[in-house]
Design a protein around this motif. Sequence first.
Motif, PDB file in Angstrom:
ATOM      1  N   ARG A   5       3.068  -0.631  -1.182  1.00 25.25           N
ATOM      2  CA  ARG A   5       2.233  -0.801  -2.368  1.00 25.25           C
ATOM      3  C   ARG A   5       0.774  -0.836  -1.918  1.00 25.25           C
ATOM      4  O   ARG A   5       0.433  -1.553  -0.977  1.00 25.25           O
ATOM      5  N   LEU A   6      -0.061  -0.068  -2.585  1.00 27.05           N
ATOM      6  CA  LEU A   6      -1.474   0.027  -2.216  1.00 27.05           C
ATOM      7  C   LEU A   6      -2.358  -0.467  -3.354  1.00 27.05           C
ATOM      8  O   LEU A   6      -2.083  -0.177  -4.528  1.00 27.05           O
ATOM      9  N   ALA A  25     -10.688  18.328  -6.950  1.00 30.87           N
ATOM     10  CA  ALA A  25     -10.210  17.222  -6.124  1.00 30.87           C
ATOM     11  C   ALA A  25      -9.754  16.053  -6.997  1.00 30.87           C
ATOM     12  O   ALA A  25     -10.464  15.637  -7.907  1.00 30.87           O
ATOM     13  N   SER A  26      -8.568  15.528  -6.701  1.00 35.18           N
ATOM     14  CA  SER A  26      -8.052  14.354  -7.402  1.00 35.18           C
ATOM     15  C   SER A  26      -7.949  13.191  -6.421  1.00 35.18           C
ATOM     16  O   SER A  26      -7.885  13.389  -5.207  1.00 35.18           O
ATOM     17  N   VAL A  27      -7.903  11.975  -6.978  1.00 36.07           N
ATOM     18  CA  VAL A  27      -7.739  10.793  -6.137  1.00 36.07           C
ATOM     19  C   VAL A  27      -6.369  10.839  -5.463  1.00 36.07           C
ATOM     20  O   VAL A  27      -6.245  10.599  -4.247  1.00 36.07           O
ATOM     21  N   GLN A  28      -5.339  11.166  -6.234  1.00 43.35           N
ATOM     22  CA  GLN A  28      -3.981  11.254  -5.691  1.00 43.35           C
ATOM     23  C   GLN A  28      -3.936  12.275  -4.540  1.00 43.35           C
ATOM     24  O   GLN A  28      -3.353  12.007  -3.478  1.00 43.35           O
ATOM     25  N   GLY A  29      -4.558  13.417  -4.744  1.00 43.33           N
ATOM     26  CA  GLY A  29      -4.578  14.451  -3.715  1.00 43.33           C
ATOM     27  C   GLY A  29      -5.274  13.989  -2.446  1.00 43.33           C
ATOM     28  O   GLY A  29      -4.808  14.254  -1.330  1.00 43.33           O
ATOM     29  N   ALA A  30      -6.405  13.269  -2.616  1.00 43.31           N
ATOM     30  CA  ALA A  30      -7.139  12.759  -1.449  1.00 43.31           C
ATOM     31  C   ALA A  30      -6.269  11.789  -0.656  1.00 43.31           C
ATOM     32  O   ALA A  30      -6.217  11.837   0.581  1.00 43.31           O
ATOM     33  N   LEU A  31      -5.544  10.921  -1.364  1.00 45.99           N
ATOM     34  CA  LEU A  31      -4.678   9.948  -0.693  1.00 45.99           C
ATOM     35  C   LEU A  31      -3.528  10.644   0.015  1.00 45.99           C
ATOM     36  O   LEU A  31      -3.189  10.315   1.156  1.00 45.99           O
ATOM     37  N   GLN A  32      -2.912  11.605  -0.676  1.00 47.74           N
ATOM     38  CA  GLN A  32      -1.757  12.289  -0.074  1.00 47.74           C
ATOM     39  C   GLN A  32      -2.166  13.075   1.173  1.00 47.74           C
ATOM     40  O   GLN A  32      -1.429  13.125   2.151  1.00 47.74           O
ATOM     41  N   ARG A  33      -3.350  13.658   1.128  1.00 45.27           N
ATOM     42  CA  ARG A  33      -3.830  14.393   2.306  1.00 45.27           C
ATOM     43  C   ARG A  33      -4.097  13.435   3.465  1.00 45.27           C
ATOM     44  O   ARG A  33      -3.783  13.731   4.623  1.00 45.27           O
ATOM     45  N   ALA A  34      -4.658  12.256   3.160  1.00 43.99           N
ATOM     46  CA  ALA A  34      -4.944  11.279   4.218  1.00 43.99           C
ATOM     47  C   ALA A  34      -3.642  10.765   4.839  1.00 43.99           C
ATOM     48  O   ALA A  34      -3.559  10.581   6.059  1.00 43.99           O
ATOM     49  N   VAL A  35      -2.609  10.551   4.012  1.00 43.29           N
ATOM     50  CA  VAL A  35      -1.310  10.112   4.534  1.00 43.29           C
ATOM     51  C   VAL A  35      -0.734  11.193   5.453  1.00 43.29           C
ATOM     52  O   VAL A  35      -0.236  10.918   6.553  1.00 43.29           O
ATOM     53  N   LYS A  36      -0.842  12.436   5.021  1.00 47.11           N
ATOM     54  CA  LYS A  36      -0.346  13.570   5.815  1.00 47.11           C
ATOM     55  C   LYS A  36      -1.063  13.646   7.173  1.00 47.11           C
ATOM     56  O   LYS A  36      -0.424  13.846   8.216  1.00 47.11           O
ATOM     57  N   LEU A  37      -2.375  13.470   7.156  1.00 40.87           N
ATOM     58  CA  LEU A  37      -3.146  13.530   8.402  1.00 40.87           C
ATOM     59  C   LEU A  37      -2.760  12.389   9.343  1.00 40.87           C
ATOM     60  O   LEU A  37      -2.745  12.548  10.558  1.00 40.87           O
ATOM     61  N   PHE A  38      -2.423  11.250   8.760  1.00 42.39           N
ATOM     62  CA  PHE A  38      -2.069  10.081   9.564  1.00 42.39           C
ATOM     63  C   PHE A  38      -0.689  10.236  10.212  1.00 42.39           C
ATOM     64  O   PHE A  38      -0.527  10.062  11.421  1.00 42.39           O
ATOM     65  N   CYS A  39       0.337  10.584   9.397  1.00 39.91           N
ATOM     66  CA  CYS A  39       1.701  10.514   9.941  1.00 39.91           C
ATOM     67  C   CYS A  39       2.498  11.796   9.713  1.00 39.91           C
ATOM     68  O   CYS A  39       3.710  11.816   9.955  1.00 39.91           O
ATOM     69  N   ASP A  40       1.831  12.843   9.240  1.00 37.38           N
ATOM     70  CA  ASP A  40       2.469  14.148   9.046  1.00 37.38           C
ATOM     71  C   ASP A  40       3.644  14.087   8.065  1.00 37.38           C
ATOM     72  O   ASP A  40       4.602  14.848   8.190  1.00 37.38           O
ATOM     73  N   GLU A  41       3.565  13.173   7.083  1.00 39.35           N
ATOM     74  CA  GLU A  41       4.609  13.116   6.054  1.00 39.35           C
ATOM     75  C   GLU A  41       4.025  13.556   4.706  1.00 39.35           C
ATOM     76  O   GLU A  41       2.870  13.252   4.392  1.00 39.35           O
ATOM     77  N   ARG A  76      -3.049   1.012   5.967  1.00 40.62           N
ATOM     78  CA  ARG A  76      -4.330   0.879   5.259  1.00 40.62           C
ATOM     79  C   ARG A  76      -5.497   1.426   6.092  1.00 40.62           C
ATOM     80  O   ARG A  76      -6.257   2.289   5.632  1.00 40.62           O
ATOM     81  N   ASP A  77      -5.603   0.970   7.353  1.00 36.57           N
ATOM     82  CA  ASP A  77      -6.753   1.380   8.166  1.00 36.57           C
ATOM     83  C   ASP A  77      -6.713   2.870   8.500  1.00 36.57           C
ATOM     84  O   ASP A  77      -7.749   3.543   8.503  1.00 36.57           O
ATOM     85  N   ALA A  78      -5.525   3.394   8.757  1.00 35.08           N
ATOM     86  CA  ALA A  78      -5.416   4.810   9.128  1.00 35.08           C
ATOM     87  C   ALA A  78      -5.714   5.702   7.930  1.00 35.08           C
ATOM     88  O   ALA A  78      -6.407   6.715   8.050  1.00 35.08           O
ATOM     89  N   VAL A  79      -5.186   5.340   6.773  1.00 35.56           N
ATOM     90  CA  VAL A  79      -5.466   6.138   5.575  1.00 35.56           C
ATOM     91  C   VAL A  79      -6.965   6.081   5.257  1.00 35.56           C
ATOM     92  O   VAL A  79      -7.583   7.102   4.940  1.00 35.56           O
ATOM     93  N   ASN A  80      -7.565   4.907   5.386  1.00 36.61           N
ATOM     94  CA  ASN A  80      -9.015   4.807   5.147  1.00 36.61           C
ATOM     95  C   ASN A  80      -9.793   5.692   6.123  1.00 36.61           C
ATOM     96  O   ASN A  80     -10.776   6.337   5.740  1.00 36.61           O
ATOM     97  N   PHE A  81      -9.355   5.725   7.370  1.00 33.43           N
ATOM     98  CA  PHE A  81     -10.032   6.572   8.355  1.00 33.43           C
ATOM     99  C   PHE A  81      -9.977   8.042   7.924  1.00 33.43           C
ATOM    100  O   PHE A  81     -10.989   8.746   7.957  1.00 33.43           O
ATOM    101  N   ALA A  93      -2.780  -2.996   1.615  1.00 35.64           N
ATOM    102  CA  ALA A  93      -1.481  -2.325   1.673  1.00 35.64           C
ATOM    103  C   ALA A  93      -0.443  -3.378   2.026  1.00 35.64           C
ATOM    104  O   ALA A  93      -0.724  -4.293   2.797  1.00 35.64           O
ATOM    105  N   ALA A  94       0.744  -3.269   1.422  1.00 33.71           N
ATOM    106  CA  ALA A  94       1.801  -4.245   1.697  1.00 33.71           C
ATOM    107  C   ALA A  94       3.140  -3.542   1.565  1.00 33.71           C
ATOM    108  O   ALA A  94       3.270  -2.560   0.823  1.00 33.71           O
TER     109      ALA A  94
END
Lengths: 246, 246
Positions: A5-6, A25-41, A76-81, A93-94
């Motif tokens: 949960r974020l 650009a959407s907020v959801q898209g920005a978050l999903q791209r950051a998650v992908k860059l962090f853990c390739d999921e 949280r920190d990786a997605v923010n990065f 994040a929890a």
Amino acid sequence: MPRYRLLIEYDGTAFVGWQRQENGASVQGALQRAVKLFCDEDAEVTGAGRTDAGVHATGQVAHLDLERAVPADKLRDAVNFHLRPAPVVVVEAAEAAADFHARFSAERRHYRYRILNRRSPPVLERGRVWWVPKPLDAEAMHGAAQMLVGRHDFSSFRAAQCQAKSPVKTLDALTVRRDGEAIVVETTARSFLHNQVRAMTGSLKLVGEGRWTAADLAAARDALDRQAAGPNAPPEGLYLTRVDYP
Amino acid sequence: MPRYRLLIEYDGTAFVGWQRQENGASVQGALQRAVKLFCDEDAEVTGAGRTDAGVHATGQVAHLDLERAVPADKLRDAVNFHLRPAPVVVVEAAEAAADFHARFSAERRHYRYRILNRRSPPVLERGRVWWVPKPLDAEAMHGAAQMLVGRHDFSSFRAAQCQAKSPVKTLDALTVRRDGEAIVVETTARSFLHNQVRAMTGSLKLVGEGRWTAADLAAARDALDRQAAGPNAPPEGLYLTRVDYP
């Protein structure tokens, strides 16, 4: 498959809105791209409220599932990065229960609308407020607002493209107060129709100007016609501030 | 030759500072150009505080003289029209006595410094706060701050290029409080040395982190050496909020 949960903050100015769309650009898209860059999921990030283009959030809530567990603080920190320099951050994040759903588990949503009510245009709050130079009567606005509290058919405050099954909603609270040069509108409900807060705020502005009475607002409500209510307040004054869960 | 007093708000991000300089846009220059566009007069706009590059104001005060009298409200609206899109506005304009001087008549200046003290970087307040991710102890900061209140030689908190005749100043108040995720530092004095508020805030941050005690801050004060105090806090968290006159 662990669920997270974020708590999310964003400046809506540069976005087409929360939801992923073709046209920008959407907020959801920005978050999903950051998650992908962090853990390739390719995780889907599901938000509690699908805010429109230009609308801000200090308390959006979302959930996502990952294949591989990671400590929530690291997520949280990786997605923010990886979000930088997009104007979005994960504030918290929890880990969440498997049945937690940011949208469907939400019991209450809270929005705030900020009007800068002074003769001079905004500078430090540019893009963060609706500038209304003529003096508004916050007390009259608050009094009239009570006409909208409770269970009503909100068809007069509903965008044509609204996808809700029913226009009947229960508004828990709608308050208006003056805070120095600002007029602050706050409202709470389990859920809102598309553009409902902006349509209500645009109508309350007519009351604040003395052009409408509380009875006029009640009549607009009862007309069940979007044309009967005031124009939408612009998106830049609106903030999703909190979402409550059981 | 009528004199006017202006209350001015600005976003300091894009400016080299209040004062007109060779190397970029200044707040003073933006105002003087707007006055020229309005009434074709080359008036000098004199400010109460010469804020540095990046420093904001919600309550800067300035005065100017015009050859031909105009209603103060018209001056405000016309200057605001010609200022666009520069992030400066005249919030109030009023006729002033011939001996009113924004800088020399000022009895007290008030500054606020905002720190965003949370793990996640700022988004809605980007460029408006100093982001300090590690937790700060606001109570310890407030306690130590009292070491700087009163009449002292502030050489340890003075920029090398400071033009004040004496480093001895009387600090009327220096308070630190937590406001949610923000730490708010507020200070008042008849006048400040160049960079004094930023140097004091940078030193208080060391106290908030637990790296300095109140006694360390007092020792830095007594060293009368800029190297003894903490580094300057960055300009983007600083606001000139008010100037008092008799």
